[in-house]
Design an enzyme around this catalytic site. Structure first.
Site, PDB file in Angstrom:
ATOM      1  CE1 TYR A 225      22.781   5.013 -14.350  1.00  0.00           C
ATOM      2  CE2 TYR A 225      20.862   4.048 -15.097  1.00  0.00           C
ATOM      3  CZ  TYR A 225      22.311   3.981 -15.092  1.00  0.00           C
ATOM      4  OH  TYR A 225      22.859   2.981 -15.787  1.00  0.00           O
ATOM      5  NE  ARG A 384      33.559   7.036 -13.336  1.00  0.00           N
ATOM      6  CZ  ARG A 384      32.400   6.476 -13.905  1.00  0.00           C
ATOM      7  NH1 ARG A 384      32.318   6.525 -15.100  1.00  0.00           N
ATOM      8  NH2 ARG A 384      31.421   6.205 -13.203  1.00  0.00           N
TER       9      ARG A 384
HETATM   10  C1  LIG Z   1      25.916   4.101 -17.798  1.00  0.00           C
HETATM   11  C2  LIG Z   1      26.003   3.434 -19.018  1.00  0.00           C
HETATM   12  C3  LIG Z   1      24.755   2.424 -19.298  1.00  0.00           C
HETATM   13  C4  LIG Z   1      23.894   2.069 -18.515  1.00  0.00           C
HETATM   14  O1  LIG Z   1      23.027   0.866 -18.909  1.00  0.00           O
HETATM   15  P1  LIG Z   1      21.851   0.615 -18.117  1.00  0.00           P
HETATM   16  O2  LIG Z   1      21.225  -0.320 -19.044  1.00  0.00           O
HETATM   17  O3  LIG Z   1      21.245   1.719 -17.675  1.00  0.00           O
HETATM   18  O4  LIG Z   1      22.465  -0.160 -17.002  1.00  0.00           O
HETATM   19  C5  LIG Z   1      24.824   2.100 -20.775  1.00  0.00           C
HETATM   20  N1  LIG Z   1      26.153   2.366 -21.691  1.00  0.00           N
HETATM   21  C6  LIG Z   1      26.962   3.235 -21.504  1.00  0.00           C
HETATM   22  C7  LIG Z   1      27.898   3.756 -22.159  1.00  0.00           C
HETATM   23  C8  LIG Z   1      26.978   4.066 -19.772  1.00  0.00           C
HETATM   24  O5  LIG Z   1      27.758   4.862 -19.630  1.00  0.00           O
END
Ligand SMILES: *Cc1c(COP(=O)(O)O)cnc(C)c1O
Length: 425
Positions: A225, A384
């Site tokens: 996303y 950011r």
């Molecule tokens: C955005 C992000 C996530 C998101 O994890 P979800 O399981 O989709 O909530 C995980 N790790 C990093 C480094 C991110 O930037």
């Protein structure tokens, strides 16, 4: 030398990637600098998703598993994502959240280490400022399997690469600093130390060039996303080097979420698990068909850049956008206590620019959002700004900085009474 709005417009006029923006629907009056948190809407997504709902689901019903190829969606979308991360077909699988995928691949990595190394190799090393869910997942697995999670600063990583290291687990581009690691060099160093390297590409896939096979990485996960524009809660992805897939097959090693979609023959309904060959063994349950359908439109929009120079061209534009933003902030917003957090050096910079300010950062970001300039705030002090070269233009960067200058000089951010609730994403 002063950079004028005219200069920025000239950059847009000769930007070879400018036509890609038409693939997205952006609200008018908004300058969107938060594609690193939630990407924008691909213009074809509403009709494509409506078609999947009305025809594939509404009319095709159960038949659509085959007639609309629902069964192979995780592999098909995974292979498309693979094209921007240096994967070969059959190495990438779309589905689940980044957190769940990390659980699967980190557990597999620990299993491989356990099988091959002495018990002294029991430390997972990561960065203290890694995204929390990555650390939580690693912390949980470490507790479950008798490993230790050790958190260090970026410049302390090299010193950790020794005989106790099991897995080096890093996020390629840091969400708070925008700093990018040298994936190939750190992976090589981790291998020389006898350990495995696992990369989170949440802020990399679709944002910066990644070549997992050239870097000889072991495992990777990433987010659907953000720069892949897959929509809120879009399925994430995972990648496994074929040498590990082969070894898992040879030695009958299972990833921990041994669900029926990762079974060699799910529709035999056998009472016993038998892992599928290849990347399919990393599947778990029924794939999120509608989410994958939306994600595919976002990935297709990204792949349209292949005809215009691909990730290398997107990277050139991304660096030009972030260079311009940094130069304009320093020229036009000097004296307002903003410090550059993101490295100036191109090799160390992802596709975002983060600024720190001792106080008021949250209110400044809220004042910008009220003006239609959407960035975000990361506690305690980081403003950011993400730059998505697929759809962000140079004049938008100029206008965003002009809004920031006006917000800072008018002091309007101090007058407004903003609700200091935590940012959600
Ligand atoms: C955005 C992000 C996530 C998101 O994890 P979800 O399981 O989709 O909530 C995980 N790790 C990093 C480094 C991110 O930037």
């Amino acid at each position: 030398m002063t950079i004028t709005r005219q200069d920025a417009l000239a950059l847009d006029a000769r930007d070879p990637l400018a036509p890609l923006r038409a693939q997205f629907t952006l609200p008018t009056g908004v300058i969107y600098l938060d594609g690193n948190s939630l990407g924008v809407l691909p213009a074809v997504a509403p009709t494509r998703v409506a078609q999947a709902v009305q025809q594939e689901w509404g009319e095709g019903l159960i038949r659509s598993w085959n007639s609309a190829n629902w069964v192979t969606l995780p592999q098909r979308v995974g292979d498309k994502i693979g094209r921007v991360i240096g994967a070969q077909p059959g190495e990438t699988l779309a589905g689940e959240s980044t957190s769940v995928n990390l659980y699967k691949v980190l557990a597999a990595a620990l299993l491989l280490v356990r099988q091959q190394s002495d018990a002294a190799r029991r430390v997972i090393v990561s960065e203290r400022s890694n995204f929390p869910t990555d650390l939580y997942i690693a912390e949980g697995l470490a507790r479950q399997h008798g490993f230790e999670l050790k958190l260090v600063e970026p410049d302390e990583i090299a010193a950790q690469l020794g005989p106790s290291l099991a897995v080096l687990m890093l996020t390629h581009v840091n969400y708070r600093t925008g700093r990018m690691h040298d994936m190939a060099a750190l992976t090589r160093a981790a291998h020389e130390a006898g350990s495995l390297a696992l990369w989170d590409l949440a802020h990399s896939a679709g944002a910066v060039p990644v070549d997992l096979n050239a870097a000889d990485a072991d495992f990777a996960v990433g987010c659907g996303y953000k720069y892949l524009n897959g929509g809120p809660g879009a399925p994430a992805f995972l990648w496994v080097h074929p040498r590990h897939l082969q070894r898992m097959e040879r030695d009958d090693l299972w990833q921990p979420l041994s669900g029926w979609f990762g079974h060699a023959a799910p529709f035999e309904f056998s009472p016993h698990y038998r892992p599928a060959g290849g990347i399919a063994r990393f599947a778990c349950g029924t794939p999120p068909v509608l989410g994958l359908t939306a994600l595919e439109t976002g990935v297709d929009a990204l792949l349209a850049a292949e005809a215009l120079g691909g990730m290398a061209a997107l990277r050139r534009k991304s660096l030009a956008l972030t260079d311009l933003f940094i130069a304009l902030v320093e020229e036009r917003c000097a004296g307002h206590g903003l410090a550059l957090v993101t490295p100036r050096e191109h090799a160390l910079r992802g596709s975002q620019v983060n600024l720190a300010r001792a106080d008021g950062g949250y209110a400044i970001v809220q004042a910008l959002i009220a003006r239609g300039v959407i960035g975000d705030f990361r506690a305690p002090d980081v403003l950011r700004f993400g730059f998505t070269p697929l759809y962000t233009g140079f004049a938008e960067v100029w206008d965003a900085v002009e809004h920031l200058r006006q917000v800072l000089e008018s002091g309007e951010w101090q007058e407004a009474r903003f609700n200091q609730k935590a940012a959600v994403t």
